[in-house]
Design a protein around this motif. Structure first.
Motif, PDB file in Angstrom:
ATOM      1  N   ASN A  11       0.873  -1.554  -0.066  1.00 35.08           N
ATOM      2  CA  ASN A  11       0.361   0.000   0.193  1.00 35.08           C
ATOM      3  C   ASN A  11       0.763   1.199  -0.440  1.00 35.08           C
ATOM      4  N   LYS A  13       0.431   4.121  -0.496  1.00 37.69           N
ATOM      5  CA  LYS A  13      -0.417   5.651   0.259  1.00 37.69           C
ATOM      6  C   LYS A  13      -0.382   6.846  -0.544  1.00 37.69           C
ATOM      7  N   HIS A  96      -9.973   0.431   4.748  1.00 33.57           N
ATOM      8  CA  HIS A  96      -7.841   1.024   5.547  1.00 33.57           C
ATOM      9  C   HIS A  96      -7.880   1.908   7.156  1.00 33.57           C
ATOM     10  N   GLU A  98      -7.095   4.010   8.041  1.00 34.99           N
ATOM     11  CA  GLU A  98      -7.109   5.553   8.011  1.00 34.99           C
ATOM     12  C   GLU A  98      -7.588   5.961   6.773  1.00 34.99           C
ATOM     13  N   GLU A 166      -5.008  -5.737  10.470  1.00 37.55           N
ATOM     14  CA  GLU A 166      -4.023  -4.342  10.732  1.00 37.55           C
ATOM     15  C   GLU A 166      -4.324  -3.386  12.426  1.00 37.55           C
ATOM     16  N   ALA A 170       0.152  -0.222  15.119  1.00 36.15           N
ATOM     17  CA  ALA A 170       1.064  -1.155  14.600  1.00 36.15           C
ATOM     18  C   ALA A 170       1.472  -0.248  13.044  1.00 36.15           C
ATOM     19  N   ILE A 171       0.269   0.450  13.012  1.00 33.05           N
ATOM     20  CA  ILE A 171       0.361   0.827  11.342  1.00 33.05           C
ATOM     21  C   ILE A 171       1.848   1.823  11.579  1.00 33.05           C
ATOM     22  N   GLY A 172       2.926   2.283  10.776  1.00 32.18           N
ATOM     23  CA  GLY A 172       3.761   2.952  11.201  1.00 32.18           C
ATOM     24  C   GLY A 172       4.688   3.365  11.888  1.00 32.18           C
ATOM     25  N   GLY A 209      -1.371  -6.438   8.820  1.00 30.21           N
ATOM     26  CA  GLY A 209      -0.530  -5.466   7.890  1.00 30.21           C
ATOM     27  C   GLY A 209       0.181  -4.605   9.835  1.00 30.21           C
ATOM     28  N   GLY A 210       0.994  -4.305   9.561  1.00 35.58           N
ATOM     29  CA  GLY A 210       1.574  -3.115  10.824  1.00 35.58           C
ATOM     30  C   GLY A 210       3.162  -3.206  10.578  1.00 35.58           C
ATOM     31  N   SER A 211       4.010  -2.771  10.157  1.00 33.03           N
ATOM     32  CA  SER A 211       5.466  -2.202  10.457  1.00 33.03           C
ATOM     33  C   SER A 211       5.779  -4.007   9.977  1.00 33.03           C
ATOM     34  N   VAL A 212       5.054  -4.820   8.975  1.00 33.51           N
ATOM     35  CA  VAL A 212       6.018  -5.182   8.344  1.00 33.51           C
ATOM     36  C   VAL A 212       7.064  -5.181   7.801  1.00 33.51           C
ATOM     37  N   LEU A 230       0.233  -7.475   4.235  1.00 37.58           N
ATOM     38  CA  LEU A 230      -0.516  -6.533   3.463  1.00 37.58           C
ATOM     39  C   LEU A 230       0.774  -5.069   4.580  1.00 37.58           C
ATOM     40  N   VAL A 231       1.441  -4.297   3.725  1.00 31.43           N
ATOM     41  CA  VAL A 231       2.931  -3.774   3.804  1.00 31.43           C
ATOM     42  C   VAL A 231       2.454  -1.861   3.179  1.00 31.43           C
ATOM     43  N   GLY A 232       2.588  -1.318   4.633  1.00 33.16           N
ATOM     44  CA  GLY A 232       2.862   0.142   4.101  1.00 33.16           C
ATOM     45  C   GLY A 232       4.069   0.744   4.113  1.00 33.16           C
ATOM     46  N   GLY A 233       4.926   0.831   4.970  1.00 31.84           N
ATOM     47  CA  GLY A 233       6.310   1.896   4.285  1.00 31.84           C
ATOM     48  C   GLY A 233       7.581   0.403   3.868  1.00 31.84           C
TER      49      GLY A 233
HETATM   50  C1  PEP Z   1      -0.609  -0.081   6.163  1.00 33.71           C
HETATM   51  O1  PEP Z   1      -0.334   1.190   5.881  1.00 33.71           O
HETATM   52  O2  PEP Z   1      -1.778  -0.767   5.594  1.00 33.71           O
HETATM   53  C2  PEP Z   1       0.603  -0.481   6.526  1.00 33.71           C
HETATM   54  C3  PEP Z   1       0.062  -2.408   6.985  1.00 33.71           C
HETATM   55  O3  PEP Z   1       1.610   0.320   6.734  1.00 33.71           O
HETATM   56  P1  PEP Z   1       3.499  -0.296   7.418  1.00 33.71           P
HETATM   57  O4  PEP Z   1       3.848  -1.074   7.140  1.00 33.71           O
HETATM   58  O5  PEP Z   1       3.997   1.002   6.742  1.00 33.71           O
HETATM   59  O6  PEP Z   1       2.941   0.022   9.116  1.00 33.71           O
END
Ligand code: PEP
Length: 251
Positions: A11, A13, A96, A98, A166, A170-172, A209-212, A230-233
């Motif tokens: 993701n 974003k 999501h 957010e 998620e 833990a997200i971001g 998902g969350g800081s993976v 599900l991966v953000g950063g």
């Molecule tokens: C996300 O936004 O779905 C997410 C999991 O972000 P992050 O990996 O950066 O925590």
């Protein structure tokens, strides 16, 4: 029990632009196209979808959108409908945290979006997760179970659904859930699906998902109810994202 192909979905974003998004997609393709046994998805911003979809078309890397309107075309200024996404994406993230927190999306909104996604022949990646206060109060399990059940109200396309647990905390944040916490909650999600659609529970992919990152992915993937991430950063760096894909491919 059904064998579930793991999923690694990125993701992006509100990051990258048309040019840098295309470059990132090109790098991810180069580094991960040969890796099998894993479903790879990138979810760029809307403006980059046309170019990236052309670049990745026919490759092993699928393209998803980060959001969509539940409404059909019409007087909804600034919104994107599912029909606009047809031919560009195969997946759409809905719900999501957010979107829920910053844009006041309710679980009823999320259910309507998921239905619209399915009607367009696309696959929803439906997100749920509790905020820190809810976890600290000891209510994470009931909150997430209720949130998932109401986000799936009226849902019938069980063969094309991906769920992502998620936790908001833990997200971001760099503070991923422990693999035990993530396993407990993905199992809760699977039990909700079992209640709603007993035959689908063992085949629906449930992601964490969350800081993976490449340091915690292996332990997460070892958990029986975690079918990917599900991966953000970490999805914004081709080499790091490709490491996650490699880990899932060989998991
Ligand atoms: C996300 O936004 O779905 C997410 C999991 O972000 P992050 O990996 O950066 O925590």
């Amino acid at each position: 029990m059904a064998i579930r192909t793991p999923v690694i979905a990125g993701n992006w974003k509100m990051n990258t632009d048309v040019v840098s998004g295309l470059e990132l997609a090109r790098e991810i393709l180069e580094q991960s196209d040969g890796i099998t046994g894993v479903e790879k998805i990138v979810c760029p911003p809307f403006v980059a979808l046309a170019g990236i979809s052309e670049l990745l078309g026919g490759s092993s890397v699928h393209v998803g959108a980060q959001n969509v309107s539940a409404n059909e075309n019409g007087a909804y200024t600034g919104e994107i409908s599912t029909s606009m996404l047809e031919g560009l994406v195969s997946h759409v993230i809905v719900g999501h945290s957010e979107r829920r927190a910053l844009y006041n999306e309710t679980s009823a909104d999320v259910a309507a979006k998921a239905a619209a996604v399915v009607s367009a022949g696309l696959i929803p990646i439906l997100c749920v997760g509790e905020a820190l206060e809810i976890r600290q109060a000891g209510n994470a399990i009931s909150f997430v179970a209720d949130q998932l059940e109401s986000s799936l109200a009226g849902y019938t396309a069980w063969e094309s659904l991906i769920v992502a647990y998620e936790p908001v905390w833990a997200i971001g944040t760099g503070e991923a859930a422990t693999s035990e916490q993530a396993q407990e909650m993905t199992a809760v999600c699977r039990e909700v699906i079992r209640k709603l659609a007993p035959n689908a529970a063992d085949s629906v992919r449930v992601l964490y998902g969350g800081s993976v990152n490449s340091g915690n992915i292996d332990e997460l993937l070892e958990q029986p109810d975690i079918d990917g991430a599900l991966v953000g950063g970490a999805s914004l760096k081709a080499d790091e994202f490709s490491k996650l894909i490699t880990a899932a491919g060989s998991a």
